[in-house]
Enzyme design. Sequence first.
Site, PDB file in Angstrom:
ATOM      1  CE  LYS A  13      -2.370  -0.625   3.785  1.00 15.57           C
ATOM      2  NZ  LYS A  13      -1.854  -1.852   4.339  1.00 15.57           N
ATOM      3  NE  ARG A  88      -4.627  -1.281  10.059  1.00 16.66           N
ATOM      4  CZ  ARG A  88      -3.514  -0.390   9.301  1.00 16.66           C
ATOM      5  NH1 ARG A  88      -3.468   0.735   8.748  1.00 16.66           N
ATOM      6  NH2 ARG A  88      -2.122  -1.259   9.075  1.00 16.66           N
ATOM      7  NE  ARG A 122       7.263  -2.561   6.467  1.00 21.09           N
ATOM      8  CZ  ARG A 122       6.150  -2.126   6.540  1.00 21.09           C
ATOM      9  NH1 ARG A 122       5.303  -2.183   5.402  1.00 21.09           N
ATOM     10  NH2 ARG A 122       5.612  -2.148   7.573  1.00 21.09           N
ATOM     11  NE  ARG A 152       6.242   0.325  10.233  1.00 19.25           N
ATOM     12  CZ  ARG A 152       5.017   0.107   9.653  1.00 19.25           C
ATOM     13  NH1 ARG A 152       4.852   0.799   8.668  1.00 19.25           N
ATOM     14  NH2 ARG A 152       3.990  -0.351  10.164  1.00 19.25           N
ATOM     15  NE  ARG A 163       2.019  -4.178  11.554  1.00 19.03           N
ATOM     16  CZ  ARG A 163       3.287  -4.074  10.752  1.00 19.03           C
ATOM     17  NH1 ARG A 163       4.410  -4.466  11.218  1.00 19.03           N
ATOM     18  NH2 ARG A 163       3.061  -3.438   9.697  1.00 19.03           N
TER      19      ARG A 163
END
Length: 206
Positions: A13, A88, A122, A152, A163
Amino acid sequence: MRVILLGAPGAGKGTQAILLSKELKVPHISTGDIFRSNIREGTPVGLRAKEYIDKGMLVPDELTLQIVAERLEASDCRDGFLLDGFPRTLPQAEALSGIVDIDAVINIDIDQSVLKDRLCGRRCCPKCGGTYHVNTLKDSLCPACGAELIIRKDDNVQTVTERLRVYNEQTVPLIQYYEQSGKLLVVDGNQSVEDVFAGCMVKLKG
Ligand code: ADP
Ligand code: ZN
């Protein structure tokens, strides 16, 4: 144009949002980015949000809605915006529909089996917002702007697992919600960045 980007964590996204916001000439509004900048600056919103984000939980709807409503009032949102990471939950979607009409909802559809690896590998650029996978990087610098990349805090196996669980429970129902309103566009996220972007543009124009 007023567009919502839906998709699992790691579906791409953020990457697509940067490209789409340039192409559509609308601001990119990422609730995750807004929370993270509040955390960096130590604001009251940031202090509250951090407790949830670090555990992989969603920030309560009431706080999330407050920051989104404020952001949408800014003058740069008058002619459109691209929402990334919001809504969300169903209550967020319902509240949004009371504030503004949405033109299109893009769901970046992806095989969940690749998400854990994508998120745990990531690397993020704190300067330009770009995200990359460690396997494709030569060094620790952002290929787009040269800043030092960071990991992160919520991109670790344990938080990522939570998540994804929360996504399936709370966010997946939005796919049907927007399908019923006739605004849902589905793009195959199991393709290259360029092809996903092209797919988004074709669907938006169609
Ligand atoms: P990703 O899509 O990769 O999971 P984001 O950067 O969009 O990451 O969001 C990071 C975290 O910020 C989420 O896991 C959640 O805790 C919080 N967050 C972001 N957007 C929302 C939202 N709309 N409602 C509740 N919490 C949110
Ligand atoms: Zn960068």
